[in-house]
Design an enzyme around this catalytic site. Structure first.
Site, short mmCIF file in Angstrom:
data_model
loop_
_atom_site.label_atom_id
_atom_site.label_comp_id
_atom_site.label_asym_id
_atom_site.label_seq_id
_atom_site.Cartn_x
_atom_site.Cartn_y
_atom_site.Cartn_z
N TRP A 119 0.83 -1.21 0.00
CA TRP A 119 0.00 0.00 0.00
C TRP A 119 0.86 1.25 0.00
CZ3 TRP A 119 -4.73 -1.03 3.70
CH2 TRP A 119 -5.42 -2.15 3.25
N ASP A 139 -10.36 0.28 -3.97
CA ASP A 139 -10.77 -0.70 -2.97
C ASP A 139 -11.06 -0.05 -1.62
OD1 ASP A 139 -11.36 -3.23 -2.08
OD2 ASP A 139 -9.29 -3.96 -2.05
N GLU A 199 -14.57 1.04 3.77
CA GLU A 199 -15.48 0.71 4.87
C GLU A 199 -14.79 0.55 6.22
OE1 GLU A 199 -13.47 -1.78 3.01
OE2 GLU A 199 -15.37 -1.86 1.93
N ASP A 251 -15.80 -9.63 -2.18
CA ASP A 251 -14.95 -10.81 -1.97
C ASP A 251 -15.77 -12.07 -1.72
OD1 ASP A 251 -12.96 -8.96 -2.21
OD2 ASP A 251 -12.51 -8.87 -0.07
#
Length: 679
Positions: A304, A405, A408, A472
């Site tokens: 990341w 992506d 949440e 997913d």
């Protein structure tokens, strides 16, 4: 604003002996009496624990009080209703029409100590309810409560299954039927109205009772909007007029499958060559490891730190141009977090762009054996900094798109720049993340040429997310978390105003001895040919899964189904254009076009693809035939040309490569559909 004569005729408030009844366009919306009150207020303290995007949410409720007395006070623009219980407990409901002619209900707790509202909307026992974002286990929501909180979707998502039990034991990750990346406080009733709540706090919409829907709202105020229509198509047009609509997709999306590949330039080239040699139509390579990899016990993870990794992808800028000249785009990956042990996180920290702890330190979230800082998107400077990073490191390099992506994982105990409680901002976060990506495309002139796709969403994602994907799913056949679950997910999202949806071909989550089978991959491939986008994923443990290039049978299946998909290009583009223009979704529940057929309201594993194709994907293993429902119309089997008269169930042969698909005999696209028999 004074109510017009038309609005006065549409909105009716009748005073009862000990209450009132509110109707809107002949639909009863509220009914209140002292014996059956419509409003409760109370005080509670949220107890929210997060572990890797999985949430345990409880309410430490001090009191819940029914407000039994209601005084109706006429106003120029409607009415104020003063609810009371004794001398100290009170709340106000303003009833009016907003500037666009929608029914507007504004609720406010007038007691400073109260931060909970429960509102009961009138219902009929025969009502069906749809929407509430992306729901994987149920399409018709009647009969159950649906907590609305963006989170990981859960592994298994069914408390009766062994997989869910294993995931719960491991890290509370099993989930339940209502866990979803994309919740939304919006529902559509078969009384042909929608209700949308503008808040972003935790809510619970309970559709269990026969004569009311109870909306629990964890705030001291709420705004609700309603519109009605004569049919569901008009209703979705109105709903998306409120929420926004997705732009049309880039033309190249319709030219084949986007191959999910990892491992560097040469691996990408080798797999691309194998698939094209086998006759597969390929429109792109999706390489999520463009920024490097991090190995964890969960499997291979992306590094990341959102910068091109030249060791893994040397001369990528040159290869991107080469592939694009061959009609193949290169897509990648990003999310709104930066790895704590990398330089972009260090830079964000120095600039003050990370969310904070309550003692003023940078907040770092554990994502599974590594930590990451949360970019504070409520800080305009941090928001612009991250948007410029997207422009510079993704768009300028020539990427055709990316997976945007996550979204949440916003912790509820972090401190945000805008001063709003993270508990209230949590649900709104994915839409803010979508907006950041959308504006990066818009400001560089790439909207309509570059596509990003998201799993998390909320109110506002309709306007800013160019494509959703289902997240997913397990690499299995389970109804709640496998191939089948993608269908109600797409349909419920469609009834929430987002009409573009696709899924990882073959699923993603590979845990607890799961292994993707050849049959599952081939069935998922044929299903995806009848969605707006085809894209594969290796899964979190690629070595445990059958992949698209494992053998000649699979390659032949991809060749066949990508040919079907590309042949349907003009038809799919037409459906996508309608979604952009009027909010009519691409994947549609049957009742949108067959609303007089009661059977269509309970179907959750088949759908209309555009107006004229009916699709019933095979979602169980070992099936050579399949039973489905055809509504009253004249239908033709897409593969055999055999005619059928609808109005009941039929069973048809369904070998791999020929999923049950029918077209309307009178369709203007019949010639195009007929050509698919020769593929």
């Amino acid at each position: 604003m004074a109510l017009s004569q038309q609005n006065l005729e549409s909105l009716e408030l009748t005073t009862l002996n000990d209450g009132f009844a509110l109707s809107w366009q002949n639909r009863l919306i509220l009914r209140h009496t002292a014996q059956t009150p419509c409003l409760w207020v109370g005080a509670g303290e949220a107890d929210i624990d997060m572990f890797r995007g999985n949430f345990s949410i409880k309410d430490k409720l001090d009191e819940k009080i029914a407000l039994i007395e209601a005084a109706v006070i006429p106003q120029d623009a409607g009415w104020n209703v003063r609810f009371t219980r004794g001398d100290t407990v009170n709340a106000t409901l303003h009833i009016g029409i907003d500037a666009e002619g929608r029914l507007e209900l504004k609720l406010k707790n007038d007691s400073a100590s109260h931060n909970r509202i429960w509102l009961r909307l009138a219902a009929k026992p025969e009502d069906h309810i749809y929407g509430c974002g992306e729901q994987f286990s149920y399409f018709d929501l009647r009969g159950k409560p649906f907590p609305l909180w963006t989170s990981e979707q859960g592994v298994g998502r069914n408390k009766q299954t062994y997989v869910t039990w294993q995931a719960d034991c491991k890290e509370n990750a099993g989930g339940d039927y209502y866990w979803t990346f994309f919740p939304q406080p919006t529902f559509v009733s078969t009384q042909k109205y929608y209700c949308h709540v503008e808040n972003s706090c935790y809510m619970n919409f309970d559709f269990s009772a026969p004569d009311f829907h109870e909306l629990a709202i964890w705030q001291d105020q709420a705004v609700l909007r309603f519109e009605c229509a004569d049919n569901y198509i008009q209703l979705l047009e109105k709903l998306t007029g409120l929420l926004g609509r997705q732009p049309e997709m880039p033309d190249w999306i319709y030219d084949g499958v986007t191959l999910g590949v990892q491992g560097g330039n040469e691996v990408c080239q080798q797999k691309l060559d194998v698939m094209r040699k086998g006759g597969v139509k390929v429109n792109g390579i999706w390489a999520q490891d463009w920024s490097g990899i991090r190995m964890t016990s969960f499997g291979k993870r992306v590094m990341w730190n959102w910068r091109w990794n030249g060791d893994l992808y040397p001369e990528l800028n040159t290869r991107i141009k080469q592939w694009q000249a061959e009609g193949v785009r290169f897509l990648t990956y990003i999310n709104p977090y930066v790895a704590s042990d990398r330089d972009q996180c260090e830079e964000a920290s120095k600039l003050g762009y990370l969310t904070k702890t309550h003692d003023g330190k940078d907040y770092h979230v554990e994502f599974g054996e590594f930590y990451a800082g949360v970019i504070d998107l409520t800080n305009p400077e941090a928001y612009d900094w991250y948007k410029e990073l997207i422009k510079r490191n993704l768009i300028e390099l020539g990427f055709g798109g990316w997976m945007a992506d996550f979204g949440e994982y916003l912790p509820t105990d972090t401190v945000l720049h805008n001063g709003v409680s993270a508990e209230v901002m949590h649900n709104a976060w994915p839409a803010l993340w979508a907006k950041c990506n959308y504006e990066a495309l818009e400001e560089t002139g790439k909207l309509g040429e570059v596509l990003f796709f998201m799993r998390a969403g909320y109110t506002g994602s309709q306007k800013y997310s160019t494509m959703m994907w289902a997240g997913d799913q397990n690499v299995d056949w389970s109804l709640d978390d496998g191939l089948a679950s993608v269908i109600p997910a797409a349909l419920s999202l469609a009834m929430t105003g987002h009409g573009l949806h696709h899924s990882d071909i073959g699923g993603y989550t590979t845990l607890f001895d799961m292994k993707r089978s050849k049959e599952l991959l081939m069935r998922w491939c044929e299903f995806s040919a009848f969605t707006p986008m085809m894209r594969t994923h290796e899964g979190n443990r690629p070595g445990d899964n059958v992949q698209f290039d494992n053998d000649s049978d699979i390659i032949a299946q991809f060749a066949r189904m990508t040919t079907v998909f590309t042949t349907l290009k003009p038809y799919i583009k037409h459906a996508v254009a309608l979604n952009s223009q009027s909010g009519l979704p691409v994947m549609r529940p049957l009742f949108l076009h067959y609303e007089d057929d009661p059977q269509t309201y309970i179907l959750k594993y088949q759908y209309l693809f555009g107006r004229d194709l009916l699709v019933a994907p095979v979602h169980q293993p070992g099936s050579s035939e399949w039973t489905l429902y055809l509504p009253q119309d004249n239908w033709v089997n897409l593969w055999t040309g055999e005619p059928y008269t609808g109005g009941g169930e039929i069973t048809v042969a369904a070998p791999i490569g020929q999923p049950p698909v029918f077209y309307r005999a009178t369709s203007e696209w019949a010639e195009l559909f007929t050509s698919l028999r020769h593929i």
